[in-house]
Design a protein around this motif. Structure first.
Motif, PDB file in Angstrom:
ATOM      1  N   GLY A 147      79.165  59.662 -41.674  1.00  0.00           N
ATOM      2  CA  GLY A 147      79.143  60.335 -40.380  1.00  0.00           C
ATOM      3  C   GLY A 147      79.557  61.782 -40.592  1.00  0.00           C
ATOM      4  O   GLY A 147      79.267  62.365 -41.652  1.00  0.00           O
ATOM      5  N   ASP A 148      80.302  62.347 -39.645  1.00  0.00           N
ATOM      6  CA  ASP A 148      80.703  63.755 -39.771  1.00  0.00           C
ATOM      7  C   ASP A 148      82.086  63.928 -40.382  1.00  0.00           C
ATOM      8  O   ASP A 148      82.686  64.983 -40.239  1.00  0.00           O
ATOM      9  CB  ASP A 148      80.635  64.453 -38.409  1.00  0.00           C
ATOM     10  N   MET A 149      82.588  62.886 -41.085  1.00  0.00           N
ATOM     11  CA  MET A 149      83.804  63.112 -41.869  1.00  0.00           C
ATOM     12  C   MET A 149      83.530  64.249 -42.861  1.00  0.00           C
ATOM     13  O   MET A 149      84.405  65.050 -43.175  1.00  0.00           O
ATOM     14  CB  MET A 149      84.179  61.832 -42.635  1.00  0.00           C
ATOM     15  N   THR A 150      82.307  64.294 -43.350  1.00  0.00           N
ATOM     16  CA  THR A 150      81.897  65.385 -44.233  1.00  0.00           C
ATOM     17  C   THR A 150      80.457  65.734 -43.889  1.00  0.00           C
ATOM     18  O   THR A 150      79.633  64.849 -43.724  1.00  0.00           O
ATOM     19  CB  THR A 150      82.062  64.970 -45.708  1.00  0.00           C
ATOM     20  N   THR A 151      80.179  67.008 -43.715  1.00  0.00           N
ATOM     21  CA  THR A 151      78.854  67.385 -43.234  1.00  0.00           C
ATOM     22  C   THR A 151      77.865  67.461 -44.392  1.00  0.00           C
ATOM     23  O   THR A 151      76.842  66.805 -44.379  1.00  0.00           O
ATOM     24  CB  THR A 151      78.942  68.712 -42.464  1.00  0.00           C
ATOM     25  N   PHE A 152      78.181  68.254 -45.386  1.00  0.00           N
ATOM     26  CA  PHE A 152      77.351  68.320 -46.586  1.00  0.00           C
ATOM     27  C   PHE A 152      78.169  67.753 -47.758  1.00  0.00           C
ATOM     28  O   PHE A 152      79.386  67.600 -47.659  1.00  0.00           O
ATOM     29  CB  PHE A 152      76.949  69.766 -46.899  1.00  0.00           C
ATOM     30  N   ALA A 153      77.486  67.514 -48.866  1.00  0.00           N
ATOM     31  CA  ALA A 153      78.175  66.983 -50.048  1.00  0.00           C
ATOM     32  C   ALA A 153      79.319  67.903 -50.473  1.00  0.00           C
ATOM     33  O   ALA A 153      80.392  67.440 -50.873  1.00  0.00           O
ATOM     34  CB  ALA A 153      77.174  66.798 -51.186  1.00  0.00           C
ATOM     35  N   VAL A 154      79.106  69.202 -50.345  1.00  0.00           N
ATOM     36  CA  VAL A 154      80.138  70.149 -50.794  1.00  0.00           C
ATOM     37  C   VAL A 154      81.410  70.015 -49.953  1.00  0.00           C
ATOM     38  O   VAL A 154      82.521  70.238 -50.438  1.00  0.00           O
ATOM     39  CB  VAL A 154      79.589  71.602 -50.782  1.00  0.00           C
ATOM     40  N   HIS A 155      81.256  69.616 -48.693  1.00  0.00           N
ATOM     41  CA  HIS A 155      82.441  69.399 -47.855  1.00  0.00           C
ATOM     42  C   HIS A 155      83.252  68.188 -48.345  1.00  0.00           C
ATOM     43  O   HIS A 155      84.448  68.101 -48.075  1.00  0.00           O
ATOM     44  CB  HIS A 155      82.040  69.155 -46.398  1.00  0.00           C
ATOM     45  N   PHE A 156      82.575  67.252 -49.012  1.00  0.00           N
ATOM     46  CA  PHE A 156      83.289  66.079 -49.538  1.00  0.00           C
ATOM     47  C   PHE A 156      83.980  66.424 -50.857  1.00  0.00           C
ATOM     48  O   PHE A 156      85.093  65.976 -51.117  1.00  0.00           O
ATOM     49  CB  PHE A 156      82.319  64.908 -49.730  1.00  0.00           C
TER      50      PHE A 156
ATOM     51  N   VAL B  66      74.026  48.746 -32.759  1.00  0.00           N
ATOM     52  CA  VAL B  66      74.024  50.188 -32.992  1.00  0.00           C
ATOM     53  C   VAL B  66      75.478  50.592 -33.160  1.00  0.00           C
ATOM     54  O   VAL B  66      76.317  50.253 -32.313  1.00  0.00           O
ATOM     55  CB  VAL B  66      73.418  50.961 -31.796  1.00  0.00           C
ATOM     56  N   VAL B  67      75.797  51.288 -34.249  1.00  0.00           N
ATOM     57  CA  VAL B  67      77.142  51.846 -34.415  1.00  0.00           C
ATOM     58  C   VAL B  67      77.034  53.346 -34.188  1.00  0.00           C
ATOM     59  O   VAL B  67      76.176  53.998 -34.783  1.00  0.00           O
ATOM     60  CB  VAL B  67      77.688  51.591 -35.841  1.00  0.00           C
ATOM     61  N   ASN B  68      77.873  53.887 -33.333  1.00  0.00           N
ATOM     62  CA  ASN B  68      77.974  55.348 -33.218  1.00  0.00           C
ATOM     63  C   ASN B  68      79.222  55.792 -33.964  1.00  0.00           C
ATOM     64  O   ASN B  68      80.332  55.373 -33.624  1.00  0.00           O
ATOM     65  CB  ASN B  68      78.072  55.798 -31.754  1.00  0.00           C
ATOM     66  N   THR B  69      79.035  56.658 -34.981  1.00  0.00           N
ATOM     67  CA  THR B  69      80.212  57.170 -35.690  1.00  0.00           C
ATOM     68  C   THR B  69      81.099  57.937 -34.715  1.00  0.00           C
ATOM     69  O   THR B  69      82.320  57.905 -34.797  1.00  0.00           O
ATOM     70  CB  THR B  69      79.819  58.086 -36.865  1.00  0.00           C
ATOM     71  N   HIS B  70      80.444  58.649 -33.806  1.00  0.00           N
ATOM     72  CA  HIS B  70      81.135  59.347 -32.719  1.00  0.00           C
ATOM     73  C   HIS B  70      80.082  59.702 -31.687  1.00  0.00           C
ATOM     74  O   HIS B  70      78.895  59.388 -31.878  1.00  0.00           O
ATOM     75  CB  HIS B  70      81.902  60.567 -33.241  1.00  0.00           C
TER      76      HIS B  70
ATOM     77  N   GLN C 294      84.474  57.263 -36.619  1.00  0.00           N
ATOM     78  CA  GLN C 294      84.461  56.155 -37.571  1.00  0.00           C
ATOM     79  C   GLN C 294      83.309  56.326 -38.566  1.00  0.00           C
ATOM     80  O   GLN C 294      82.329  57.022 -38.316  1.00  0.00           O
ATOM     81  CB  GLN C 294      84.341  54.808 -36.855  1.00  0.00           C
ATOM     82  N   SER C 295      83.469  55.690 -39.717  1.00  0.00           N
ATOM     83  CA  SER C 295      82.437  55.645 -40.751  1.00  0.00           C
ATOM     84  C   SER C 295      82.141  54.173 -41.010  1.00  0.00           C
ATOM     85  O   SER C 295      82.831  53.300 -40.490  1.00  0.00           O
ATOM     86  CB  SER C 295      82.926  56.338 -42.022  1.00  0.00           C
ATOM     87  N   VAL C 296      81.118  53.910 -41.824  1.00  0.00           N
ATOM     88  CA  VAL C 296      80.772  52.519 -42.117  1.00  0.00           C
ATOM     89  C   VAL C 296      80.801  52.299 -43.623  1.00  0.00           C
ATOM     90  O   VAL C 296      80.204  53.069 -44.385  1.00  0.00           O
ATOM     91  CB  VAL C 296      79.391  52.154 -41.529  1.00  0.00           C
ATOM     92  N   VAL C 297      81.535  51.258 -44.034  1.00  0.00           N
ATOM     93  CA  VAL C 297      81.661  50.905 -45.452  1.00  0.00           C
ATOM     94  C   VAL C 297      80.883  49.626 -45.699  1.00  0.00           C
ATOM     95  O   VAL C 297      80.966  48.679 -44.909  1.00  0.00           O
ATOM     96  CB  VAL C 297      83.141  50.670 -45.829  1.00  0.00           C
ATOM     97  N   ILE C 298      80.127  49.616 -46.792  1.00  0.00           N
ATOM     98  CA  ILE C 298      79.385  48.417 -47.185  1.00  0.00           C
ATOM     99  C   ILE C 298      79.886  48.037 -48.584  1.00  0.00           C
ATOM    100  O   ILE C 298      79.778  48.836 -49.520  1.00  0.00           O
ATOM    101  CB  ILE C 298      77.860  48.684 -47.219  1.00  0.00           C
TER     102      ILE C 298
ATOM    103  N   GLY D 120      81.653  41.984 -45.572  1.00  0.00           N
ATOM    104  CA  GLY D 120      81.542  43.134 -46.473  1.00  0.00           C
ATOM    105  C   GLY D 120      81.029  44.398 -45.822  1.00  0.00           C
ATOM    106  O   GLY D 120      80.848  45.413 -46.505  1.00  0.00           O
ATOM    107  N   VAL D 121      80.808  44.381 -44.537  1.00  0.00           N
ATOM    108  CA  VAL D 121      80.313  45.582 -43.830  1.00  0.00           C
ATOM    109  C   VAL D 121      81.273  45.839 -42.669  1.00  0.00           C
ATOM    110  O   VAL D 121      81.475  44.968 -41.828  1.00  0.00           O
ATOM    111  CB  VAL D 121      78.887  45.387 -43.286  1.00  0.00           C
ATOM    112  N   ARG D 122      81.898  47.047 -42.663  1.00  0.00           N
ATOM    113  CA  ARG D 122      82.908  47.269 -41.629  1.00  0.00           C
ATOM    114  C   ARG D 122      82.915  48.715 -41.153  1.00  0.00           C
ATOM    115  O   ARG D 122      82.549  49.629 -41.898  1.00  0.00           O
ATOM    116  CB  ARG D 122      84.303  46.877 -42.139  1.00  0.00           C
ATOM    117  N   CYS D 123      83.332  48.868 -39.903  1.00  0.00           N
ATOM    118  CA  CYS D 123      83.607  50.190 -39.353  1.00  0.00           C
ATOM    119  C   CYS D 123      85.041  50.544 -39.740  1.00  0.00           C
ATOM    120  O   CYS D 123      85.935  49.701 -39.612  1.00  0.00           O
ATOM    121  CB  CYS D 123      83.516  50.177 -37.828  1.00  0.00           C
ATOM    122  N   VAL D 124      85.256  51.769 -40.216  1.00  0.00           N
ATOM    123  CA  VAL D 124      86.608  52.233 -40.540  1.00  0.00           C
ATOM    124  C   VAL D 124      86.857  53.540 -39.787  1.00  0.00           C
ATOM    125  O   VAL D 124      85.960  54.380 -39.673  1.00  0.00           O
ATOM    126  CB  VAL D 124      86.795  52.461 -42.061  1.00  0.00           C
ATOM    127  N   VAL D 125      88.063  53.689 -39.275  1.00  0.00           N
ATOM    128  CA  VAL D 125      88.380  54.904 -38.524  1.00  0.00           C
ATOM    129  C   VAL D 125      88.624  56.043 -39.507  1.00  0.00           C
ATOM    130  O   VAL D 125      89.409  55.899 -40.451  1.00  0.00           O
ATOM    131  CB  VAL D 125      89.603  54.685 -37.619  1.00  0.00           C
TER     132      VAL D 125
END
Ligand code: ZN
Length: 282
Positions: free
Chosen positions: A212-221, A106-110, A197-201, A183-188
């Motif tokens: 994760g919550d780096m961006t809540t909705f697409a518009v925030h990204f 289990v990975v918790n982004t936060h 942290q987020s997860v990159v594949i 090829g699958v990693r947790c990144v801060v």
């Protein structure tokens, strides 16, 4: 929703939808600007999905984030405005043929309650791991901030979601970027919290990012200046988003957004006038 990244299988699995105050979700952005991307109810709340990411790769079963879980009181359920017409995360996993015992990591982004509440469940008077055979991966800095919260952060850092796991030896504290599988990693991705942290594949020439919550909705990204009132370091988060916008454009990466009911997954393109734009996956 299901996706294939190389030979890795990704699947967004739902823990339901919560209704959150729009003031929290959009911070200082005026309603006149945000109401075309999220329709508020009579209490000025907007729907936020709680989509967790199931990753199946190299025979391993990984789940990223666990939603709000099932330990909330009826009052808590009401405050969060929970809607779960098809049950919670464990029910969603069972529909995929996955039992809680099958999860390896289990990975918790936060450790905010809407991302780790499903880490544990109640059995009689005891709080036990929902996924008994899993190792739970959390950034060490995030764990420290959650274990010693302040007056602002204590409402969402709820000890029952992580302390019992630490005491039972289920938590693995990680420091910075860490590989989950080839090829699958947790990144801060700091800003929403310091140890977020987020997860990159990245497999077979394809790429995806569970934000994760780096961006809540697409518009925030799309818009670096749009961020939630929950971010503890907003200007740090802005720079984190700038970095990952560049990654998304360079890798044509699939962006997986845990909270966006309208666009749970999409791609960033350069758009007109150099303004990045998200386009959803059908
Ligand atoms: Zn969240």
């Amino acid at each position: 929703m299901r996706f294939q990244i190389g030979d890795g299988e990704l699947h967004l699995v739902s823990d339901g939808v919560a209704w959150s105050d729009a003031g929290g979700v959009f911070g200082v952005v005026p309603r006149a600007l945000w109401e075309h991307v999220a329709e508020p109810d009579a209490h000025n709340r907007v729907p936020m999905s709680m989509d967790c990411l199931l990753i199946r790769v190299d025979g391993r079963v990984i789940i990223v984030d666990t939603g709000l879980g099932d330990k909330l009181t009826p009052k808590g359920m009401d405050i969060w405005g929970i809607e779960r017409p098809e049950g919670g995360l464990v029910d969603s996993l069972r529909r995929e043929g996955i039992a809680p015992e099958d999860i390896d990591v289990v990975v918790n982004t936060h450790l905010h309650a809407d991302h780790c509440g499903g880490n544990t469940t109640r059995r009689g008077d005891a709080i036990v791991p929902t996924f008994p055979n899993a190792e739970y991966w959390v950034q060490r800095l995030e764990y420290a901030d959650a274990a010693f919260p302040n007056e602002r952060t204590c409402a969402t850092y709820l000890p029952e979601n992580f302390v019992p796991l630490y005491e039972s030896g289920h938590i693995r504290l990680i420091d910075g970027e860490t590989e989950l599988a080839p090829g699958v990693r947790c990144v801060v991705t700091p800003g929403h919290t310091r140890g977020h942290q987020s997860v990159v594949i990245e497999r077979g020439g394809q790429a995806a990012l569970y934000t994760g919550d780096m961006t809540t909705f697409a518009v925030h990204f799309e818009r670096l200046a749009w961020m939630t009132a929950y971010d503890v370091e907003p200007l740090v988060n802005l720079e984190t988003k700038r970095t990952w916008q560049r990654w998304a454009l360079a890798h044509k990466g699939l962006i997986l957004l845990p909270h966006d009911t309208r666009m749970p997954a999409g791609y960033l393109t350069a758009g007109q006038n150099g303004k990045p734009r998200m386009t959803g996956c059908k």
